[in-house]
Each structure stands twice: as structure tokens, then as C-alpha cells.
Design a protein around this motif. Sequence first.
Motif, PDB file in Angstrom:
ATOM      1  N   SER A   2      -5.854   8.900   7.927  1.00 26.28           N
ATOM      2  CA  SER A   2      -5.264   7.654   7.436  1.00 26.28           C
ATOM      3  C   SER A   2      -4.371   7.985   6.245  1.00 26.28           C
ATOM      4  O   SER A   2      -4.507   9.033   5.632  1.00 26.28           O
ATOM      5  N   GLY A   3      -3.471   7.085   5.899  1.00 21.83           N
ATOM      6  CA  GLY A   3      -2.591   7.297   4.754  1.00 21.83           C
ATOM      7  C   GLY A   3      -1.262   7.913   5.108  1.00 21.83           C
ATOM      8  O   GLY A   3      -0.639   8.555   4.266  1.00 21.83           O
ATOM      9  N   SER A   4      -0.819   7.711   6.339  1.00 21.79           N
ATOM     10  CA  SER A   4       0.459   8.310   6.729  1.00 21.79           C
ATOM     11  C   SER A   4       1.645   7.645   6.034  1.00 21.79           C
ATOM     12  O   SER A   4       2.728   8.235   5.956  1.00 21.79           O
ATOM     13  N   GLU A   5       1.461   6.446   5.518  1.00 22.57           N
ATOM     14  CA  GLU A   5       2.563   5.781   4.817  1.00 22.57           C
ATOM     15  C   GLU A   5       2.895   6.486   3.501  1.00 22.57           C
ATOM     16  O   GLU A   5       4.007   6.383   2.997  1.00 22.57           O
ATOM     17  N   ASN A   6       1.925   7.216   2.950  1.00 20.55           N
ATOM     18  CA  ASN A   6       2.187   7.964   1.726  1.00 20.55           C
ATOM     19  C   ASN A   6       3.142   9.125   1.970  1.00 20.55           C
ATOM     20  O   ASN A   6       3.818   9.563   1.047  1.00 20.55           O
ATOM     21  N   ILE A   7       3.186   9.606   3.192  1.00 18.89           N
ATOM     22  CA  ILE A   7       4.118  10.703   3.515  1.00 18.89           C
ATOM     23  C   ILE A   7       5.551  10.223   3.357  1.00 18.89           C
ATOM     24  O   ILE A   7       6.360  10.856   2.681  1.00 18.89           O
ATOM     25  N   ARG A   8       5.855   9.109   3.980  1.00 20.36           N
ATOM     26  CA  ARG A   8       7.224   8.588   3.929  1.00 20.36           C
ATOM     27  C   ARG A   8       7.613   8.199   2.502  1.00 20.36           C
ATOM     28  O   ARG A   8       8.707   8.516   2.032  1.00 20.36           O
ATOM     29  N   THR A   9       6.704   7.530   1.810  1.00 17.55           N
ATOM     30  CA  THR A   9       6.993   7.122   0.439  1.00 17.55           C
ATOM     31  C   THR A   9       7.189   8.330  -0.469  1.00 17.55           C
ATOM     32  O   THR A   9       8.113   8.359  -1.288  1.00 17.55           O
ATOM     33  N   GLY A  10       6.322   9.330  -0.328  1.00 10.76           N
ATOM     34  CA  GLY A  10       6.460  10.547  -1.134  1.00 10.76           C
ATOM     35  C   GLY A  10       7.746  11.280  -0.858  1.00 10.76           C
ATOM     36  O   GLY A  10       8.387  11.798  -1.771  1.00 10.76           O
ATOM     37  N   ARG A  11       8.142  11.327   0.411  1.00 11.51           N
ATOM     38  CA  ARG A  11       9.386  12.002   0.776  1.00 11.51           C
ATOM     39  C   ARG A  11      10.592  11.263   0.184  1.00 11.51           C
ATOM     40  O   ARG A  11      11.505  11.882  -0.370  1.00 11.51           O
ATOM     41  N   ILE A  12      10.586   9.933   0.287  1.00 14.99           N
ATOM     42  CA  ILE A  12      11.694   9.149  -0.258  1.00 14.99           C
ATOM     43  C   ILE A  12      11.786   9.316  -1.769  1.00 14.99           C
ATOM     44  O   ILE A  12      12.872   9.527  -2.324  1.00 14.99           O
ATOM     45  N   LEU A  13      10.644   9.241  -2.453  1.00 15.11           N
ATOM     46  CA  LEU A  13      10.650   9.401  -3.905  1.00 15.11           C
ATOM     47  C   LEU A  13      11.078  10.808  -4.302  1.00 15.11           C
ATOM     48  O   LEU A  13      11.773  10.985  -5.313  1.00 15.11           O
ATOM     49  N   SER A  14      10.693  11.806  -3.531  1.00 13.22           N
ATOM     50  CA  SER A  14      11.112  13.176  -3.835  1.00 13.22           C
ATOM     51  C   SER A  14      12.616  13.345  -3.660  1.00 13.22           C
ATOM     52  O   SER A  14      13.269  14.015  -4.463  1.00 13.22           O
ATOM     53  N   TYR A  15      13.185  12.743  -2.613  1.00 14.77           N
ATOM     54  CA  TYR A  15      14.636  12.807  -2.428  1.00 14.77           C
ATOM     55  C   TYR A  15      15.367  12.069  -3.552  1.00 14.77           C
ATOM     56  O   TYR A  15      16.405  12.536  -4.032  1.00 14.77           O
ATOM     57  N   ILE A  16      14.847  10.934  -3.969  1.00 20.90           N
ATOM     58  CA  ILE A  16      15.460  10.200  -5.080  1.00 20.90           C
ATOM     59  C   ILE A  16      15.388  11.030  -6.358  1.00 20.90           C
ATOM     60  O   ILE A  16      16.372  11.136  -7.103  1.00 20.90           O
TER      61      ILE A  16
END
Length: 100
Positions: free
Chosen positions: A57-71
Amino acid sequence: MEHEPLPGASTALTMGIISIVGNFVCCGPFAIIFSIIGLSKAKSAERLYNEDPDRYSGSENIRTGRILSYIGLGLSLITIILTIVYFGFIIAFIGLNGDF
């Protein structure tokens, strides 16, 4: 069936947040390091999730973490470019005036 937390997803999210905050608080190069760590953790967490999606569970943290890292990475690169331009103008100004 209870799902396990996805290893590395929360780390990717944390590193993404630190990269953005670190850019404004400290300086760009350190934020680039945290961005790269966040992107690599997001990649490894996504690979684990794709192997067995019903287990984690917690796959939404992957996308959010990736977006924040790119920002954070983008902000860090902009900060470094602006710093180089700023010091370039200072050096050019000193070179034109000669007397300081």
C-alpha cells in the motif's frame, strides 16, 4: 488481507520535500543531492510495486515523491544558474570600473 507499506515510497516523498525546502533554506547543490536520492528511491519503490501490487500500500507516495523531487531539482538548477549569472554580473561590473 493487510497490505504492507511500500518500502522506499515514504523515503522518496521525504527526500522530495527536503529538496524543495533545502533549496530555499540552504542552497541548490544540496537540494540536487536530495532530489536524486528521492528519484532513485521512487524508481526502486515503483519496481517493487509493479512486481506485486496487491502486497503493498502507499503507491501514491511514489508519484508525489517523484513530482516533488523533479520540482526540487528544477528549482535547484534555476538557483544555480541565477547564482552564476549574479556573480558574472559582479565580475563584469568590477572589470568595467577597474577601481573598487
